[in-house]
Scaffold this active site. Sequence first.
Site, PDB file in Angstrom:
ATOM      1  N   GLY A  53      39.510  42.570  42.304  1.00  0.00           N
ATOM      2  CA  GLY A  53      39.925  43.596  43.262  1.00  0.00           C
ATOM      3  C   GLY A  53      39.170  44.894  43.104  1.00  0.00           C
ATOM      4  O   GLY A  53      39.752  45.977  43.221  1.00  0.00           O
ATOM      5  N   ALA A  54      37.868  44.816  42.870  1.00  0.00           N
ATOM      6  CA  ALA A  54      37.097  46.003  42.489  1.00  0.00           C
ATOM      7  C   ALA A  54      36.330  46.640  43.630  1.00  0.00           C
ATOM      8  O   ALA A  54      35.483  47.494  43.397  1.00  0.00           O
ATOM      9  CB  ALA A  54      36.135  45.638  41.356  1.00  0.00           C
ATOM     10  N   ASN A  55      36.617  46.269  44.866  1.00  0.00           N
ATOM     11  CA  ASN A  55      35.891  46.875  45.982  1.00  0.00           C
ATOM     12  C   ASN A  55      36.551  48.162  46.465  1.00  0.00           C
ATOM     13  O   ASN A  55      35.980  48.891  47.278  1.00  0.00           O
ATOM     14  CB  ASN A  55      35.765  45.885  47.151  1.00  0.00           C
ATOM     15  CG  ASN A  55      37.110  45.492  47.725  1.00  0.00           C
ATOM     16  OD1 ASN A  55      37.918  44.875  47.032  1.00  0.00           O
ATOM     17  ND2 ASN A  55      37.363  45.836  48.976  1.00  0.00           N
ATOM     18  N   THR A  56      37.738  48.472  45.956  1.00  0.00           N
ATOM     19  CA  THR A  56      38.445  49.661  46.416  1.00  0.00           C
ATOM     20  C   THR A  56      39.406  50.146  45.325  1.00  0.00           C
ATOM     21  O   THR A  56      39.701  49.432  44.366  1.00  0.00           O
ATOM     22  CB  THR A  56      39.239  49.359  47.711  1.00  0.00           C
ATOM     23  OG1 THR A  56      39.800  50.572  48.228  1.00  0.00           O
ATOM     24  CG2 THR A  56      40.370  48.373  47.445  1.00  0.00           C
ATOM     25  N   GLY A  57      39.902  51.370  45.470  1.00  0.00           N
ATOM     26  CA  GLY A  57      40.969  51.885  44.632  1.00  0.00           C
ATOM     27  C   GLY A  57      40.672  51.916  43.151  1.00  0.00           C
ATOM     28  O   GLY A  57      39.584  52.277  42.700  1.00  0.00           O
ATOM     29  N   SER A 110      52.547  47.619  36.101  1.00  0.00           N
ATOM     30  CA  SER A 110      53.060  48.728  36.895  1.00  0.00           C
ATOM     31  C   SER A 110      54.382  49.197  36.314  1.00  0.00           C
ATOM     32  O   SER A 110      55.123  48.414  35.703  1.00  0.00           O
ATOM     33  CB  SER A 110      53.286  48.274  38.339  1.00  0.00           C
ATOM     34  OG  SER A 110      54.090  49.186  39.057  1.00  0.00           O
ATOM     35  N   TYR A 118      58.152  42.036  43.532  1.00  0.00           N
ATOM     36  CA  TYR A 118      57.047  42.796  42.947  1.00  0.00           C
ATOM     37  C   TYR A 118      57.341  43.095  41.479  1.00  0.00           C
ATOM     38  O   TYR A 118      56.474  42.922  40.618  1.00  0.00           O
ATOM     39  CB  TYR A 118      56.840  44.103  43.717  1.00  0.00           C
ATOM     40  CG  TYR A 118      55.739  44.968  43.137  1.00  0.00           C
ATOM     41  CD1 TYR A 118      54.406  44.584  43.234  1.00  0.00           C
ATOM     42  CD2 TYR A 118      56.033  46.173  42.508  1.00  0.00           C
ATOM     43  CE1 TYR A 118      53.394  45.368  42.715  1.00  0.00           C
ATOM     44  CE2 TYR A 118      55.028  46.975  41.980  1.00  0.00           C
ATOM     45  CZ  TYR A 118      53.710  46.567  42.090  1.00  0.00           C
ATOM     46  OH  TYR A 118      52.716  47.349  41.555  1.00  0.00           O
TER      47      TYR A 118
END
Length: 304
Positions: free
Chosen positions: A20-24, A144, A170
């Site tokens: 998930g390293a394309n954003t944020g 989280s 979640y």
Amino acid sequence: MKWTEQQVPRQDGRVAVITGANTGLGFETARALAERGASVVLAVRDTAKGKVAAARIGGDVSVQELDLTSLDSVRAAAAGLRASHPRIDLLINNAGVMYTPRQTTRDGFEMQFGTNHLGHFALTGLLLDLLLPVPGSRVVTVSSAGHRIRAAIHFDDLQWQRSYSRVAAYGQSKLANLMFTYELQRRLTAHGTTVAVAAHPGVSSTELGRNTPAVVRRPVTLLASVIAQPATAGALPTLRAATDPSVLGGQYYGPDGLGEVRGHPKLVTSSPESYDLTVQQRLWAVSEELTGVRFPVGRAAAAA
């Protein structure tokens, strides 16, 4: 002393795989590691966006397609990584979804549990033997503060088929991230090289909250605009867990501010439920059964 990005050591010669390293948070983690000389792989579902992110970062950055909602994709990604990288120094399990409506992955798992936990569980198991021989290698899994909300692993209804709460689902997935980390570290102890560490970003400005129910989106957005920290700050606990030489296996890092909402990364503790050894081991066994992935480190090795 407050830990900052400037304290990330040089990473020359190290290979970091970040989901998930394309954003944020994932993007900021990848950027910081690449700037320190690491060879970084952006493991992402949308390779077009991944290539744009890689170009923005510069340096030795490549893209690997990975859809955590599909075990077939996880296996294909692991095979691709094995073919292109004979060793991995850092595996950072960063990608995640939050508060999705009731839906399932391609393998029939509840979306949040399947993506946040089972997908990363499978990926780690399929790549772990590339980390085990590497001194200083680490598996960092992003959890989280939400793991404390209605915290439980619902073995009687893991996939939320009888009833569904997007908040509780979640929380279950993020609690599973921590239990996975603690049990993995126990199994790694006998090997003396790779360690497993967890981190959480506090409240950060990212796209993660896009599935927040409309009825509460406005007040949540207003609150976040006041208390949320930028993604560069939210990535610091992950970066510290991944690179600080003083980090030990089984530790958990989060912001040092009030309520761990924002601030500089420090060693924190997770909920009492997360440390339940019996539940950790049961979750591990169930995760192996659901994914069909067996790790090259077993409970017997951990007890040796």
